[in-house]
Design a protein around this motif. Sequence first.
Motif, PDB file in Angstrom:
ATOM      1  N   GLU A 213       0.853  -1.280   0.001  1.00  0.00           N
ATOM      2  CA  GLU A 213      -0.144   0.012   0.052  1.00  0.00           C
ATOM      3  C   GLU A 213       0.940   1.271  -0.043  1.00  0.00           C
ATOM      4  N   PRO A 214       1.509   1.680  -1.166  1.00  0.00           N
ATOM      5  CA  PRO A 214       2.111   2.865  -1.194  1.00  0.00           C
ATOM      6  C   PRO A 214       1.329   4.010  -0.998  1.00  0.00           C
ATOM      7  N   PRO A 215       1.542   4.761   0.265  1.00  0.00           N
ATOM      8  CA  PRO A 215       0.716   5.826   0.946  1.00  0.00           C
ATOM      9  C   PRO A 215       1.045   7.364   0.258  1.00  0.00           C
ATOM     10  N   VAL A 216       0.174   8.077   0.369  1.00  0.00           N
ATOM     11  CA  VAL A 216       0.129   9.591  -0.101  1.00  0.00           C
ATOM     12  C   VAL A 216      -0.365  10.252   1.168  1.00  0.00           C
ATOM     13  N   ALA A 217       0.172  11.587   1.245  1.00  0.00           N
ATOM     14  CA  ALA A 217      -0.057  12.615   2.262  1.00  0.00           C
ATOM     15  C   ALA A 217       0.169  14.028   1.980  1.00  0.00           C
ATOM     16  N   VAL A 218      -0.366  15.056   2.400  1.00  0.00           N
ATOM     17  CA  VAL A 218      -0.256  16.257   2.183  1.00  0.00           C
ATOM     18  C   VAL A 218       0.795  16.778   3.108  1.00  0.00           C
ATOM     19  N   VAL A 219       1.617  17.466   2.752  1.00  0.00           N
ATOM     20  CA  VAL A 219       2.779  17.876   3.666  1.00  0.00           C
ATOM     21  C   VAL A 219       2.174  19.452   4.354  1.00  0.00           C
ATOM     22  N   ASP A 220       1.402  19.058   5.446  1.00  0.00           N
ATOM     23  CA  ASP A 220       0.825  20.362   6.135  1.00  0.00           C
ATOM     24  C   ASP A 220       1.893  21.473   6.155  1.00  0.00           C
ATOM     25  N   LYS A 221       2.779  21.208   6.808  1.00  0.00           N
ATOM     26  CA  LYS A 221       3.671  22.351   7.134  1.00  0.00           C
ATOM     27  C   LYS A 221       4.092  23.307   5.876  1.00  0.00           C
ATOM     28  N   TYR A 222       4.219  22.502   4.849  1.00  0.00           N
ATOM     29  CA  TYR A 222       4.853  23.226   3.707  1.00  0.00           C
ATOM     30  C   TYR A 222       3.592  24.013   2.930  1.00  0.00           C
ATOM     31  N   VAL A 223       2.478  23.208   2.931  1.00  0.00           N
ATOM     32  CA  VAL A 223       1.274  23.944   2.029  1.00  0.00           C
ATOM     33  C   VAL A 223       0.784  25.122   2.873  1.00  0.00           C
ATOM     34  N   GLN A 224       0.551  25.041   4.251  1.00  0.00           N
ATOM     35  CA  GLN A 224       0.289  26.074   4.758  1.00  0.00           C
ATOM     36  C   GLN A 224       1.057  27.322   4.826  1.00  0.00           C
ATOM     37  N   ARG A 225       2.441  27.214   4.680  1.00  0.00           N
ATOM     38  CA  ARG A 225       3.260  28.392   4.376  1.00  0.00           C
ATOM     39  C   ARG A 225       3.242  28.765   2.895  1.00  0.00           C
ATOM     40  N   ARG A 226       2.698  27.854   2.109  1.00  0.00           N
ATOM     41  CA  ARG A 226       2.796  28.342   0.660  1.00  0.00           C
ATOM     42  C   ARG A 226       1.301  28.622   0.224  1.00  0.00           C
ATOM     43  N   GLY A 227       0.271  28.451   0.953  1.00  0.00           N
ATOM     44  CA  GLY A 227      -0.984  28.676   0.861  1.00  0.00           C
ATOM     45  C   GLY A 227      -1.741  27.585  -0.464  1.00  0.00           C
ATOM     46  N   THR A 228      -1.313  26.416  -0.586  1.00  0.00           N
ATOM     47  CA  THR A 228      -1.337  25.536  -1.430  1.00  0.00           C
ATOM     48  C   THR A 228      -2.376  24.286  -0.885  1.00  0.00           C
ATOM     49  N   GLN A 229      -2.870  24.515   0.318  1.00  0.00           N
ATOM     50  CA  GLN A 229      -3.406  23.523   1.068  1.00  0.00           C
ATOM     51  C   GLN A 229      -4.756  22.846   0.132  1.00  0.00           C
ATOM     52  N   GLU A 230      -5.584  23.728  -0.245  1.00  0.00           N
ATOM     53  CA  GLU A 230      -6.822  23.352  -0.997  1.00  0.00           C
ATOM     54  C   GLU A 230      -6.408  22.597  -2.083  1.00  0.00           C
TER      55      GLU A 230
END
Lengths: 346, 277
Positions: A254-271
């Motif tokens: 099961e190759p996993p995927v995840a949003v890198v919270d710390k970086y998307v918050q800083r870059r505003g790319t969360q959505e």
Amino acid sequence: MKNKALLSIVIVILLFIAGCTLNSQSASSGKEGSNTIEILNVSYDPTREFYEEYNEVFARYWFDKTGQQVKVKQSHGGSGKQARSVMDGLRADVVTLALGYDIDEMTRLSLVPTNWQSQLEYNSAPYTSTIVFLVRSGNPKGIQDWDDLIKPDVSVITPNPKTSGGARWNFLAAWVYAMKSYDNDEMKAVDFVTKLYKNVPVLDSGARGSTTTFVERNIGDVFITWENEAFLAINELGADKFEIVVPSYSILAEPPVAVVDKYVQRRGTQEVAQAYLEYLYSEPGQQIIAQHYFRPRMQSVIEQYESKFPPMNLTTVQEAFGGWKAAQDKFFSDQGIFDRIYLPVR
Amino acid sequence: MAAKKKKSILPGFGIGMGFTLFYLGLIVLIPLASLFLKTATLSWSEIWGIFTDQRVIASYQLSFTTAFFAALVNAIFGFLVAWVLIRYNFPGKKLIDGIVDLPFALPTAVAGIALTAIYAPNGWMGSILTNFGIQVAFTPIGISIALIFIGLPFVVRTVQPVLQELEKEVEEASVMLGANRWRTFRSVILPEVFPAVLTGFALAFARGIGEYGSVVFISGNMPMKTEIAPLLIMTKLEQYDYAGATTIAVGMLIISFVLLLFINYLQWRSSRRMISV
């Protein structure tokens, strides 16, 4: 005179450093306002072609939905190496790696939340794969199942689990089989994997290296590999040269995927990062997944590709070992079971 | 000699020295110090445990012996190559002179893959050698060949200028005084170039110890047999064991530093003996 020269050197160096920081700042900011957004997907080797295609489809979907152009940049390499780059500061918006262990490690730096695995469906693994055998055309050694791999005259190719994430799946697949066929007798399972790895003449450091050893150098009778890699090898090198052998029992990778919270918050790319991963679970996403030889999750797509992916007896890492951390500690850390295979008997 | 206070004939010693220290500090010492700092996060017993681990010892032995052997081969044959390039004129000399540098320019991984392709049992060199029962790829011999390949330019490029400077008159004088060719070579030429050969040897040796890219492909990476120390460092990194990885690296650095100091001492002695003669 002397001081002046020294001073000028210091000033030059300071300017150089200042220039570098300014440069990197202007490169990373300035995305708001404009109608394009850029995200970086840090992934592992065998997903390169898959994500190339997926990115286009996702960009179209995102444009239709929000009117925003999204450009997805890709970075590929060994799974562990990729994880270390992100931990060392590579600004990935999403990580799509080979092992849960590699993402678990990121929680220590609070890059991803500790409950990352429950944030998306199916343990945050939108596609799966399994471990199968690739043998030479006609299967000259008559390899049908794991038992055949420990025969003394069989030479087995697999990469080193200490350096390759994919190789860890191979090892665990063999282990799961051994435990199953020896009634959970751990001593016998250790004996089984020891015999198996004694048949390995070359331990390449990565999965692609092993493919080269087996395919180009003509070394080994059987190559333990991911199902999707086996399909790729057959498609690219000709079905007349190799055959896939499906063992009776294997592991559900099961190759996993995840949003890198710390970086998307800083870059505003969360959505957009979140949507990028969620869209993997959609019908179009699952279709591309299946076309690239990963096993889809969506029932309708599974049925559509049933001939390609025969149903198998598969165990997950969670079921067999209670998660990646436990498996890593038991088998692959120093002085773990894998290391003991090679130590001289005392 | 007594006028120590007097300004040196060459100006700029202060700033030159200052810059050298600053630059070395920035580029070499600070990164190396961070290695030691990372290692220092472990306790003494942990560090000792890593150094005395069977696999670490085996990998040290392999890395140092193959690097030593490769540097030795390079010292002898690199000297010969330099000799031919300096002493003789032949068509294509410039071209061959250029080829010597190629191992420097090539990414080491490419070198490793190319060498493995040639020396693997089904490669064209490998298949010939297998007939004689010699396996090269995936054995220490293969590792040595990779290290010989990447180390060649070091010896050639350090010996070349020294040979160039060698004056013909000295050799002629030696012959006039009745020395035979061998004696001339041994007592006149060799002492002159020996320090340079040693330098080349030391450079090739140091390069070989740390070499990773070209070796992983040809070595086969079998634990206890063909596992080089840099690979063990990589396996530690793969487990996010940064301190363990730097510990192995620091061990290599210390051993290399002692060996290089020893080589420098030999070099100093041989060049001093030459001057005193």
